[in-house]
Design a protein around this motif. Structure first.
Motif, PDB file in Angstrom:
ATOM      1  N   ALA A 157      14.998   6.641   6.020  1.00 33.52           N
ATOM      2  CA  ALA A 157      15.460   8.436   6.737  1.00 33.52           C
ATOM      3  C   ALA A 157      15.730   7.936   8.413  1.00 33.52           C
ATOM      4  O   ALA A 157      16.703   8.612   8.821  1.00 33.52           O
ATOM      5  CB  ALA A 157      14.690   9.263   6.728  1.00 33.52           C
ATOM      6  N   LEU A 175       5.253   4.713   2.354  1.00 33.46           N
ATOM      7  CA  LEU A 175       5.976   5.958   2.995  1.00 33.46           C
ATOM      8  C   LEU A 175       6.681   5.328   4.370  1.00 33.46           C
ATOM      9  O   LEU A 175       7.706   6.131   4.478  1.00 33.46           O
ATOM     10  CB  LEU A 175       4.225   6.529   3.596  1.00 33.46           C
ATOM     11  CG  LEU A 175       4.569   7.952   3.761  1.00 33.46           C
ATOM     12  CD1 LEU A 175       3.706   8.778   4.383  1.00 33.46           C
ATOM     13  CD2 LEU A 175       4.547   7.740   5.590  1.00 33.46           C
ATOM     14  N   ILE A 176       6.327   5.157   4.767  1.00 30.64           N
ATOM     15  CA  ILE A 176       6.867   3.767   5.782  1.00 30.64           C
ATOM     16  C   ILE A 176       7.853   3.278   5.661  1.00 30.64           C
ATOM     17  O   ILE A 176       8.911   3.719   6.005  1.00 30.64           O
ATOM     18  CB  ILE A 176       6.343   2.833   6.644  1.00 30.64           C
ATOM     19  CG1 ILE A 176       4.778   3.644   7.183  1.00 30.64           C
ATOM     20  CG2 ILE A 176       6.481   2.279   7.927  1.00 30.64           C
ATOM     21  CD1 ILE A 176       3.880   2.662   8.090  1.00 30.64           C
ATOM     22  N   TYR A 177       8.243   2.896   4.226  1.00 36.52           N
ATOM     23  CA  TYR A 177       9.552   2.005   4.723  1.00 36.52           C
ATOM     24  C   TYR A 177      10.196   3.422   4.052  1.00 36.52           C
ATOM     25  O   TYR A 177      11.695   2.971   3.628  1.00 36.52           O
ATOM     26  CB  TYR A 177       9.787   1.577   3.695  1.00 36.52           C
ATOM     27  CG  TYR A 177       8.794  -0.521   4.539  1.00 36.52           C
ATOM     28  CD1 TYR A 177       9.912  -1.208   5.170  1.00 36.52           C
ATOM     29  CD2 TYR A 177       7.832  -0.570   3.746  1.00 36.52           C
ATOM     30  CE1 TYR A 177       9.531  -1.823   5.648  1.00 36.52           C
ATOM     31  CE2 TYR A 177       7.487  -1.803   4.768  1.00 36.52           C
ATOM     32  CZ  TYR A 177       8.081  -2.888   4.938  1.00 36.52           C
ATOM     33  OH  TYR A 177       7.747  -4.139   5.804  1.00 36.52           O
ATOM     34  N   PHE A 178      10.295   4.329   3.462  1.00 40.51           N
ATOM     35  CA  PHE A 178      10.980   5.595   3.188  1.00 40.51           C
ATOM     36  C   PHE A 178      10.866   6.339   4.215  1.00 40.51           C
ATOM     37  O   PHE A 178      12.984   6.964   4.484  1.00 40.51           O
ATOM     38  CB  PHE A 178      10.278   6.600   1.897  1.00 40.51           C
ATOM     39  CG  PHE A 178      11.304   7.553   1.262  1.00 40.51           C
ATOM     40  CD1 PHE A 178      12.362   7.049   1.061  1.00 40.51           C
ATOM     41  CD2 PHE A 178      10.675   8.971   1.228  1.00 40.51           C
ATOM     42  CE1 PHE A 178      12.821   8.408   0.993  1.00 40.51           C
ATOM     43  CE2 PHE A 178      11.095   9.569   0.897  1.00 40.51           C
ATOM     44  CZ  PHE A 178      12.439   9.748   0.490  1.00 40.51           C
ATOM     45  N   VAL A 179      10.893   6.205   5.220  1.00 39.40           N
ATOM     46  CA  VAL A 179      10.752   6.777   6.141  1.00 39.40           C
ATOM     47  C   VAL A 179      11.553   6.345   7.430  1.00 39.40           C
ATOM     48  O   VAL A 179      13.115   6.978   8.205  1.00 39.40           O
ATOM     49  CB  VAL A 179       9.388   7.087   7.354  1.00 39.40           C
ATOM     50  CG1 VAL A 179       9.637   7.769   8.108  1.00 39.40           C
ATOM     51  CG2 VAL A 179       9.227   8.856   6.634  1.00 39.40           C
ATOM     52  N   MET A 180      11.539   5.026   7.243  1.00 37.73           N
ATOM     53  CA  MET A 180      12.738   3.701   7.249  1.00 37.73           C
ATOM     54  C   MET A 180      13.461   3.992   7.447  1.00 37.73           C
ATOM     55  O   MET A 180      15.004   4.170   7.860  1.00 37.73           O
ATOM     56  CB  MET A 180      11.921   2.276   7.954  1.00 37.73           C
ATOM     57  CG  MET A 180      10.296   2.017   8.546  1.00 37.73           C
ATOM     58  SD  MET A 180      11.992   2.177  10.844  1.00 37.73           S
ATOM     59  CE  MET A 180      10.504   1.658  10.974  1.00 37.73           C
ATOM     60  N   PHE A 225      15.026  15.483  13.558  1.00 40.13           N
ATOM     61  CA  PHE A 225      14.573  15.349  11.920  1.00 40.13           C
ATOM     62  C   PHE A 225      13.809  14.061  10.967  1.00 40.13           C
ATOM     63  O   PHE A 225      13.739  14.195   9.925  1.00 40.13           O
ATOM     64  CB  PHE A 225      16.411  14.805  11.872  1.00 40.13           C
ATOM     65  CG  PHE A 225      16.695  13.791  10.815  1.00 40.13           C
ATOM     66  CD1 PHE A 225      17.256  14.201   9.047  1.00 40.13           C
ATOM     67  CD2 PHE A 225      17.110  12.891  10.758  1.00 40.13           C
ATOM     68  CE1 PHE A 225      17.291  13.861   7.755  1.00 40.13           C
ATOM     69  CE2 PHE A 225      16.386  11.981   9.210  1.00 40.13           C
ATOM     70  CZ  PHE A 225      17.173  12.176   8.126  1.00 40.13           C
ATOM     71  N   THR A 275       0.734  -1.129  -0.311  1.00 43.69           N
ATOM     72  CA  THR A 275      -0.390   0.200  -0.081  1.00 43.69           C
ATOM     73  C   THR A 275       1.006   1.109   0.137  1.00 43.69           C
ATOM     74  O   THR A 275       2.267   1.285   0.274  1.00 43.69           O
ATOM     75  CB  THR A 275      -1.110   0.228   1.506  1.00 43.69           C
ATOM     76  OG1 THR A 275       0.194   0.734   2.112  1.00 43.69           O
ATOM     77  CG2 THR A 275      -1.527  -1.674   1.637  1.00 43.69           C
ATOM     78  N   THR A 276       0.244   2.706  -0.432  1.00 45.37           N
ATOM     79  CA  THR A 276       1.001   3.213  -0.220  1.00 45.37           C
ATOM     80  C   THR A 276       1.433   3.948   0.815  1.00 45.37           C
ATOM     81  O   THR A 276       2.445   4.855   1.427  1.00 45.37           O
ATOM     82  CB  THR A 276       0.325   4.607  -1.047  1.00 45.37           C
ATOM     83  OG1 THR A 276      -0.696   3.916  -2.535  1.00 45.37           O
ATOM     84  CG2 THR A 276       0.535   6.150  -0.850  1.00 45.37           C
ATOM     85  N   MET A 277       0.575   3.744   2.198  1.00 48.20           N
ATOM     86  CA  MET A 277       1.100   3.938   3.381  1.00 48.20           C
ATOM     87  C   MET A 277       2.216   3.151   3.684  1.00 48.20           C
ATOM     88  O   MET A 277       3.655   3.453   4.292  1.00 48.20           O
ATOM     89  CB  MET A 277       0.100   3.843   4.504  1.00 48.20           C
ATOM     90  CG  MET A 277      -0.981   4.517   4.237  1.00 48.20           C
ATOM     91  SD  MET A 277       0.000   6.178   5.484  1.00 48.20           S
ATOM     92  CE  MET A 277      -1.199   7.571   5.629  1.00 48.20           C
ATOM     93  N   ASP A 278       2.400   1.929   3.360  1.00 46.29           N
ATOM     94  CA  ASP A 278       3.936   1.385   3.287  1.00 46.29           C
ATOM     95  C   ASP A 278       4.785   1.822   3.268  1.00 46.29           C
ATOM     96  O   ASP A 278       5.902   2.000   3.557  1.00 46.29           O
ATOM     97  CB  ASP A 278       3.264  -0.441   2.969  1.00 46.29           C
ATOM     98  CG  ASP A 278       2.765  -1.328   3.865  1.00 46.29           C
ATOM     99  OD1 ASP A 278       1.999  -0.516   4.908  1.00 46.29           O
ATOM    100  OD2 ASP A 278       2.093  -2.301   3.487  1.00 46.29           O
ATOM    101  N   PHE A 313      11.676  14.456   8.515  1.00 51.41           N
ATOM    102  CA  PHE A 313      11.359  14.267   7.240  1.00 51.41           C
ATOM    103  C   PHE A 313       9.936  13.709   6.521  1.00 51.41           C
ATOM    104  O   PHE A 313       8.964  13.470   6.195  1.00 51.41           O
ATOM    105  CB  PHE A 313      11.926  12.918   7.539  1.00 51.41           C
ATOM    106  CG  PHE A 313      12.401  12.286   6.173  1.00 51.41           C
ATOM    107  CD1 PHE A 313      13.396  12.442   5.170  1.00 51.41           C
ATOM    108  CD2 PHE A 313      11.289  10.804   5.787  1.00 51.41           C
ATOM    109  CE1 PHE A 313      13.639  12.008   4.099  1.00 51.41           C
ATOM    110  CE2 PHE A 313      11.498  10.151   4.545  1.00 51.41           C
ATOM    111  CZ  PHE A 313      12.451  10.831   3.739  1.00 51.41           C
TER     112      PHE A 313
END
Lengths: 187, 187, 187, 187, 187, 187
Positions: free
Chosen positions: D25, D18-23, F52, D13-16, F56
């Motif tokens: 970071a 987002l979470i993986y991108f933030v992870m 940070f 999902t799109t929320m997933d 993000f």
């Protein structure tokens, strides 16, 4: 051969013995060098860090002085393994406990830890009866000064007293004394 | 002999050369093993800690397998010295930079760092063309697993992935594979 | 009165003596508890941290059991001051060095460190001949278990062996045993 | 939109996404700044700490200089995200590996990590072809000097060499040069 | 007696109460002294470390000045227990929150934490209406300076401002002022 | 413009003002997140690390939800700057001091720290009267849970209570609630 008699209770195979011997060595990573800690270094090097330095120095000096480098490297690798049992008892503590009691405890720990062939090498180191043992013993101190220098260069001010402890430099040979003088000049 | 051509600018005497070579080795104490750090170990072992373990393993396995132990111990002592220039570039990073670029950088650093005689030993290690080089290279990995085991025993849960990286165990000989199986069984 | 004979060389005034005595105590902040360190705690509590816990427990139990709380608190404050000279020698190390050698070293350090009045209190503690000394000695162990519990609650897995060391709990009185059972039930 | 093509295997999902991108970071918190570590700082700031400083500087300078502050803040937030793959490869290491190999690895990592819209911003930053990219790039260096100053003020003595590295200050615009001069005067 | 009214929800027995009270004290080991942290000390002493020093000083000064040493030691042991609820709010923060709000929060926390008998002692300390309370309060500051001195001796340069804060030394009696002057002379 | 009224005593030029404002931000690197520390994390992330992460998240969610991303990123960067004055006062401590006193102190600190334009943004954040302020405020909590997850994945067991604090999740919008549910499922 030399990997047999030691861990009679927990060990079944030779490979197991090897692993348990190595596990004792690995514990040196967990032991901070007490002398630095008590001199204000927050998270000091480990005994394994220090031993690495002594092995390196022993290799280079053994080759440089045309001595038995293999034996010297083994002495260096083994010289503090007993601290996996005893911990790193610093200089002042040793003066209270007494050199004899410390030395006896060390020998007992070595007998519990070392396979026979390595015990012989460690005992030669401990007795300081060979040129190789004397140079490795000096490397143990020179490495201390290399690290003291490194701590001072990054701002620690509490390790000055190591440079003035006559016990550390009592048995320096001329080559080692020369090395030591260069280090002092680098402060 | 081998202590000459290197530090042409700062170095005047052979003793100085020796000290600067050792100083490069000492820097390994300052470099944390990146793989552990990125796996959640707050204050991981240093590269010097790790190297100590590899030297110890190389000594024991060299003697056990009747190989050239002196050369193996030297390979082990030297195997990560180039990290004093390159830092500890972890596995994933190497896959991005590429094995060739890393390997070239390592050779360049080795040429800047090593006296000739030691360069030959390091190159033999890097080429993995001798039994000694292969076993030391395996010790490098086995030591990783020993430490992974030690971290897991004290509560770290983030180092599991090391056990499943096929790259680490790709060249294990039968003896080393046996060792590895014992370690796995100890988890 | 009791602040006189100790620091004959560096000390001129009574206030100076007081400061130097306190400075010895302050060193306990710099000494990590070795047992935790060797059990995988990265940055363990200090001996001063532990002593604070023992003083607190001694205060509460002294009042609770209607004993001489002041003496107990003094015993607790003083009980590990000798470690400013000896460091924290952990259980296994003591078994190698021997209880007698350790005990002698402790007495020597106490004589060098303590003003007379405090030496008497410390000696009563060390001899364990009074109810107060016995309870403070038990508090020393109970505090160990409180901290073990705290380490386990936050994820450390290497301190299990402390709970099984019969040496720690050998002299527990019924009240202390009750406390210990509650702590065990909280794991 | 931009959160789609990346994590094809693990993400549904799109929320997933987002979470993986933030992870990715979040991993910057785990990476110590290698340059400080090798200069004797025991427990240096993280790449996330540094990035926060660069974002803050970019906000203030973007507003002050009437530039596109939003883009600058995004550049700053994103500028070191590739280190979640590559680690923090310090200056000397980069000279060995080569700017091209490093740059290629960075681009590859960015393509694996960034949603399309952010990739465009990062590429503008990496190319340094806009005023915004140049100022954020300078903020990256100014932030280094702010931290160097902070380390020096609390006693670290090993970070002096950063002030003398011409590579750091090569592209400073007049405003940035003025800032830099003030920082130097504050040492 | 005094161990009753507090933990009405979780506590069934008197021994449980004792343990929960001690557990609150144990938390002081987990709280770093914020003032040092903000002055550049990487891993500062804990509130428990500090409290140990205050107890030690209170013992020595109580005996030296022929005061009620037992009460002073209890005051010292208890003086920062409220930080197990409030954390260590440093000087500048207190000026923003306001002495009254901080003082009210402290009293509330004390009522939640302390058995009745200990609450009375802590309130006497907080009110500073007795000679004992005044000296313990001064010990709280003198201990700060002892530690500042210790940090400075090992190389920290950021703690200078503590020596110039008039708030710290505002109520020093002549004996304490003498102590303070000796410490200043030792810098 | 906005860089003027603040540091009337030490500041002469606009560039100086900028530096002093940035220096306040830099202090966030020195402040550990108290909640983690009190939950058993030995060396927790800094407030700068956390910030940070919030910046993000705010960037990604601002763009995703088509809000004013620039303002959100500024709110996020600024949201904890007042902790450079107040320190990180954890949840339990705030309940003792009272939300009003904390809020007043925060406003006072903000007025001392922020140039006018940034003060307006921070006040909008603090009031939570806009969609942007509400989402950044939620990002502040989501970032907490991301880090909690990260600590749990590497072995910390003491941060469970954060997941059960209703105060943290009280104002979650549906999108944020969805994010939160995914994070919970990842534990």
């Amino acid at each position: 051969m030399y990997l047999q008699p030691i861990y009679s209770q927990e060990v079944n195979t030779t490979m197991d013995q090897l692993i348990y011997f190595v596990m004792a060595a690995e514990k040196l990573k967990d032991i901070y060098r007490t002398g630095w800690r008590l001199s204000g270094v927050d998270r000091p090097e480990s005994v394994a860090d220090h031993t690495f330095g002594v092995v390196f120095l022993s290799m280079v000096l053994g080759d440089y002085l045309h001595l038995d480098t293999e034996k010297m490297m083994k002495m260096a690798v083994l010289h503090d393994i007993i601290e996996s049992k005893l911990g790193d008892i610093h200089y002042e503590s040793q003066t209270y406990i007494g050199e004899d009691a410390i030395s006896e405890a060390g020998k007992k720990a070595a007998r519990d830890l070392f396979p026979e062939d390595y015990l012989i090498i460690w005992e030669e180191f401990a007795s300081k009866n060979s040129k190789e043992a004397q140079i490795v013993s000096a490397c143990d101190k020179i490495e201390l000064y290399l690290q003291a220098l490194r701590y001072e260069k990054v701002g620690y001010k509490g390790v000055d007293h190591f440079w003035h402890n006559p016990w550390n430099i009592r048995d320096f040979s001329p080559e080692i004394q020369e090395l030591f003088e260069i280090l002092k000049a680098m402060r």
